[in-house]
Scaffold this active site. Sequence first.
Site, short mmCIF file in Angstrom:
data_model
loop_
_atom_site.label_atom_id
_atom_site.label_comp_id
_atom_site.label_asym_id
_atom_site.label_seq_id
_atom_site.Cartn_x
_atom_site.Cartn_y
_atom_site.Cartn_z
N VAL A 1 60.74 -9.48 -53.70
CA VAL A 1 60.29 -10.37 -54.78
C VAL A 1 58.88 -10.89 -54.59
CG1 VAL A 1 62.61 -11.10 -55.55
CG2 VAL A 1 61.40 -12.42 -53.76
N TYR B 1 60.15 -24.83 -46.74
CA TYR B 1 61.27 -24.53 -47.64
C TYR B 1 61.42 -25.65 -48.68
CZ TYR B 1 66.20 -23.84 -49.03
OH TYR B 1 67.36 -23.68 -49.74
N SER C 1 58.77 -25.56 -51.25
CA SER C 1 59.05 -24.49 -52.22
C SER C 1 60.11 -24.91 -53.21
CB SER C 1 59.55 -23.23 -51.50
OG SER C 1 58.57 -22.71 -50.69
N LYS C 2 61.19 -25.49 -52.70
CA LYS C 2 62.30 -25.84 -53.58
C LYS C 2 61.95 -27.00 -54.51
CE LYS C 2 65.29 -22.70 -52.39
NZ LYS C 2 65.74 -21.69 -53.37
N ILE D 1 76.29 -24.49 -48.42
CA ILE D 1 77.20 -23.46 -48.94
C ILE D 1 77.44 -22.43 -47.83
CG2 ILE D 1 77.57 -21.76 -50.79
CD1 ILE D 1 77.21 -24.69 -51.81
P1 NAD Z 1 71.69 -15.37 -48.26
O1 NAD Z 1 70.86 -15.22 -47.03
O2 NAD Z 1 73.14 -15.12 -48.19
O3 NAD Z 1 71.09 -14.45 -49.41
C1 NAD Z 1 69.70 -14.38 -49.65
C2 NAD Z 1 69.38 -12.99 -50.17
O4 NAD Z 1 67.96 -12.96 -50.47
C3 NAD Z 1 69.65 -11.88 -49.14
O5 NAD Z 1 70.44 -10.86 -49.73
C4 NAD Z 1 68.27 -11.37 -48.79
O6 NAD Z 1 68.24 -9.98 -48.46
C5 NAD Z 1 67.49 -11.67 -50.07
N1 NAD Z 1 66.06 -11.68 -49.85
C6 NAD Z 1 65.37 -12.25 -48.83
N2 NAD Z 1 64.06 -11.98 -48.95
C7 NAD Z 1 63.91 -11.22 -50.08
C8 NAD Z 1 62.81 -10.63 -50.72
N3 NAD Z 1 61.56 -10.75 -50.24
N4 NAD Z 1 63.02 -9.93 -51.86
C9 NAD Z 1 64.27 -9.78 -52.35
N5 NAD Z 1 65.37 -10.32 -51.78
C10 NAD Z 1 65.18 -11.03 -50.65
O7 NAD Z 1 71.36 -16.84 -48.78
P2 NAD Z 1 72.12 -17.82 -49.81
O8 NAD Z 1 72.59 -18.97 -49.04
O9 NAD Z 1 73.03 -17.08 -50.71
O10 NAD Z 1 70.87 -18.33 -50.65
C11 NAD Z 1 70.69 -18.05 -52.03
C12 NAD Z 1 69.87 -19.14 -52.65
O11 NAD Z 1 70.56 -20.38 -52.53
C13 NAD Z 1 68.50 -19.37 -52.00
O12 NAD Z 1 67.54 -19.62 -53.00
C14 NAD Z 1 68.72 -20.59 -51.15
O13 NAD Z 1 67.54 -21.33 -50.93
C15 NAD Z 1 69.69 -21.36 -52.03
N6 NAD Z 1 70.43 -22.39 -51.33
C16 NAD Z 1 71.37 -22.05 -50.40
C17 NAD Z 1 72.06 -23.06 -49.75
C18 NAD Z 1 73.10 -22.76 -48.72
O14 NAD Z 1 73.60 -23.72 -48.07
N7 NAD Z 1 73.49 -21.53 -48.50
C19 NAD Z 1 71.77 -24.40 -50.03
C20 NAD Z 1 70.81 -24.69 -50.98
C21 NAD Z 1 70.15 -23.68 -51.63
#
Ligand code: NAD
Length: 251
Positions: free
Chosen positions: A68, A159, A162-163, A191
């Site tokens: 991305v 992070y 960014s958010k 999560i």
């Molecule tokens: P995850 O690590 O399970 O999934 C993230 C995905 O992003 C992976 O499949 C990875 O390969 C992909 N990715 C990374 N760099 C990339 C790139 N340059 N291009 C394309 N894909 C890329 O993480 P998640 O916990 O499912 O996170 C998903 C979203 O939720 C994120 O935006 C994260 O900030 C947000 N979030 C997660 C939590 C949590 O506790 N898990 C909390 C708040 C926000």
Amino acid sequence: MTNLAMRLEGRTAIITGAASGIGRATALRFAREGAQVVIADIDVSRGEDCAAEIHSAGGEARFVEVDVSLESDLMRMIDCAVTAYGGLDILHNNAFWARGATALDTTADDWQRTIDVTLRPVWQASKLAIPQLMKSKAGVILNTASVHSIVGLTGSAAYQASKGGVLSLTRALSLELAPRIRVVAILPGTIDTPANEQVPEDVHEAFLQKVPLARRGQPEEIASVAAFLASDDAGYITGTAIVVDGGYTTH
Ligand code: NAD
């Protein structure tokens, strides 16, 4: 009356970061509700697995390898949806990259990579998708932000910056794109996804002390909110954020 089981029937969705965690659960949920899903991720093997799982459940999806942070990849991602499915109705900006570090310990390279993967593509993919979303009768941009868009935590300065930007951009886009396209952010708390696997157990326990529902959320509990927000059931929601955090930000 809306058929709750198939609220996204006939719609085309792109989900970035859909090979894992929240994105993967959302891809499965959108497909179950009738959408054709473009799984966009840098992780080829898990991305293809996700598409295969959707196909074996009778849904429609295809994987496209996308970094991305690259505009050319984002263009290919949009083209994939248009070529395969004839248009685009839902863009879910969800991919992220981060390395845990305080502001003092953050390197310039890590700062830049965090912004390049976590914030800039939310703008750039949206910009590239807008002409297609404008043609849809139900265009929606969903952005996965975080509770750390609105409350602080030590050890993830880039992070959180960014958010915070993702949430502000959600508001800006919603005003610029209304009334044709709705733009909404989802703010997950902690999560249960692979992203959290490196978090030390003591940090995890301390965090959970502040979660009234006393557990991590499941990715499916974000996916169900995403499906609602992407559907006509959320037709009067734009420019705002839905917090899904087990009560963490109540304090
Ligand atoms: P995850 O690590 O399970 O999934 C993230 C995905 O992003 C992976 O499949 C990875 O390969 C992909 N990715 C990374 N760099 C990339 C790139 N340059 N291009 C394309 N894909 C890329 O993480 P998640 O916990 O499912 O996170 C998903 C979203 O939720 C994120 O935006 C994260 O900030 C947000 N979030 C997660 C939590 C949590 O506790 N898990 C909390 C708040 C926000």
